[in-house]
Design a protein around this motif. Structure first.
Motif, short mmCIF file in Angstrom:
data_model
loop_
_atom_site.label_atom_id
_atom_site.label_comp_id
_atom_site.label_asym_id
_atom_site.label_seq_id
_atom_site.Cartn_x
_atom_site.Cartn_y
_atom_site.Cartn_z
N GLN A 164 0.84 -1.19 0.00
CA GLN A 164 0.00 0.00 0.00
C GLN A 164 0.88 1.24 0.00
O GLN A 164 1.98 1.24 0.54
N THR A 165 0.36 2.31 -0.62
CA THR A 165 1.09 3.57 -0.68
C THR A 165 1.30 4.09 0.73
O THR A 165 0.41 4.03 1.58
N GLY A 166 2.49 4.60 0.99
CA GLY A 166 2.77 5.16 2.29
C GLY A 166 4.23 5.54 2.42
O GLY A 166 5.02 5.40 1.49
N VAL A 167 4.59 6.05 3.60
CA VAL A 167 5.97 6.39 3.90
C VAL A 167 6.59 5.18 4.59
O VAL A 167 6.04 4.65 5.56
N TYR A 168 7.73 4.76 4.07
CA TYR A 168 8.44 3.61 4.61
C TYR A 168 9.83 4.05 5.06
O TYR A 168 10.41 4.98 4.50
N CYS B 87 13.76 2.80 5.90
CA CYS B 87 14.73 1.72 5.68
C CYS B 87 15.58 1.53 6.94
O CYS B 87 15.48 2.28 7.90
N GLN B 88 16.46 0.53 6.90
CA GLN B 88 17.33 0.24 8.04
C GLN B 88 18.22 1.42 8.42
O GLN B 88 18.61 1.56 9.57
N SER B 89 18.56 2.27 7.46
CA SER B 89 19.40 3.44 7.74
C SER B 89 18.61 4.61 8.31
O SER B 89 19.18 5.64 8.65
N GLY B 90 17.27 4.46 8.37
CA GLY B 90 16.43 5.51 8.93
C GLY B 90 15.92 6.51 7.91
O GLY B 90 15.30 7.50 8.29
N GLU B 91 16.18 6.26 6.63
CA GLU B 91 15.70 7.16 5.59
C GLU B 91 14.21 6.93 5.35
O GLU B 91 13.76 5.79 5.27
N ARG B 92 13.46 8.01 5.23
CA ARG B 92 12.02 7.95 4.98
C ARG B 92 11.75 8.21 3.51
O ARG B 92 12.24 9.20 2.96
N VAL B 93 10.97 7.33 2.88
CA VAL B 93 10.66 7.46 1.46
C VAL B 93 9.18 7.15 1.25
O VAL B 93 8.68 6.17 1.79
N GLU B 94 8.49 7.98 0.46
CA GLU B 94 7.11 7.66 0.09
C GLU B 94 7.17 6.72 -1.11
O GLU B 94 7.81 7.02 -2.12
N ILE B 95 6.52 5.57 -0.97
CA ILE B 95 6.53 4.56 -2.02
C ILE B 95 5.07 4.22 -2.35
O ILE B 95 4.24 4.10 -1.46
N LYS B 96 4.80 4.10 -3.62
CA LYS B 96 3.43 3.87 -4.08
C LYS B 96 3.10 2.39 -4.20
O LYS B 96 3.96 1.57 -4.52
N PHE C 270 10.01 -2.28 -3.54
CA PHE C 270 10.87 -1.60 -2.57
C PHE C 270 12.26 -1.42 -3.15
O PHE C 270 12.85 -2.38 -3.66
N PRO C 271 12.79 -0.19 -3.08
CA PRO C 271 14.11 0.09 -3.67
C PRO C 271 15.26 -0.30 -2.73
O PRO C 271 15.04 -0.71 -1.58
N VAL C 272 16.47 -0.10 -3.23
CA VAL C 272 17.65 -0.25 -2.39
C VAL C 272 17.69 0.91 -1.40
O VAL C 272 16.97 1.90 -1.56
N CYS C 273 18.54 0.82 -0.42
CA CYS C 273 18.70 1.89 0.57
C CYS C 273 19.14 3.17 -0.13
O CYS C 273 20.09 3.16 -0.91
N PRO C 274 18.45 4.30 0.14
CA PRO C 274 18.80 5.54 -0.53
C PRO C 274 20.19 6.07 -0.16
O PRO C 274 20.78 6.83 -0.92
N THR C 275 20.73 5.71 1.00
CA THR C 275 22.04 6.22 1.40
C THR C 275 23.18 5.26 1.06
O THR C 275 24.24 5.69 0.67
#
Length: 53
Positions: A16-20, A22-31, A36-41
């Motif tokens: 479901q669409t929402g803010v997720y 990651c393990q590094s603590g980065e917040r990403v809105e995903i539809k 699910f993408p790789v870690c943004p950092t």
């Protein structure tokens, strides 16, 4: 199983669409229906949890 505590891995479908977060603590809105993408950092596979409203 409740999505509140469920962890998702890079490459899994987004339930479901929402803010997720990651393990590094980065917040990403995903539809919904994306994957699910790789870690943004770190640019590596990670796990994601949906941010609680």
């Amino acid at each position: 199983m409740s999505n509140d505590t469920r962890e998702f891995r890079t490459g899994q479908g987004v339930p479901q669409t929402g803010v997720y977060i990651c393990q590094s603590g980065e917040r990403v809105e995903i539809k919904e229906n994306d994957v699910f993408p790789v870690c943004p950092t770190k640019g590596e596979e990670t796990t994601w949890k949906q941010e609680k409203a």
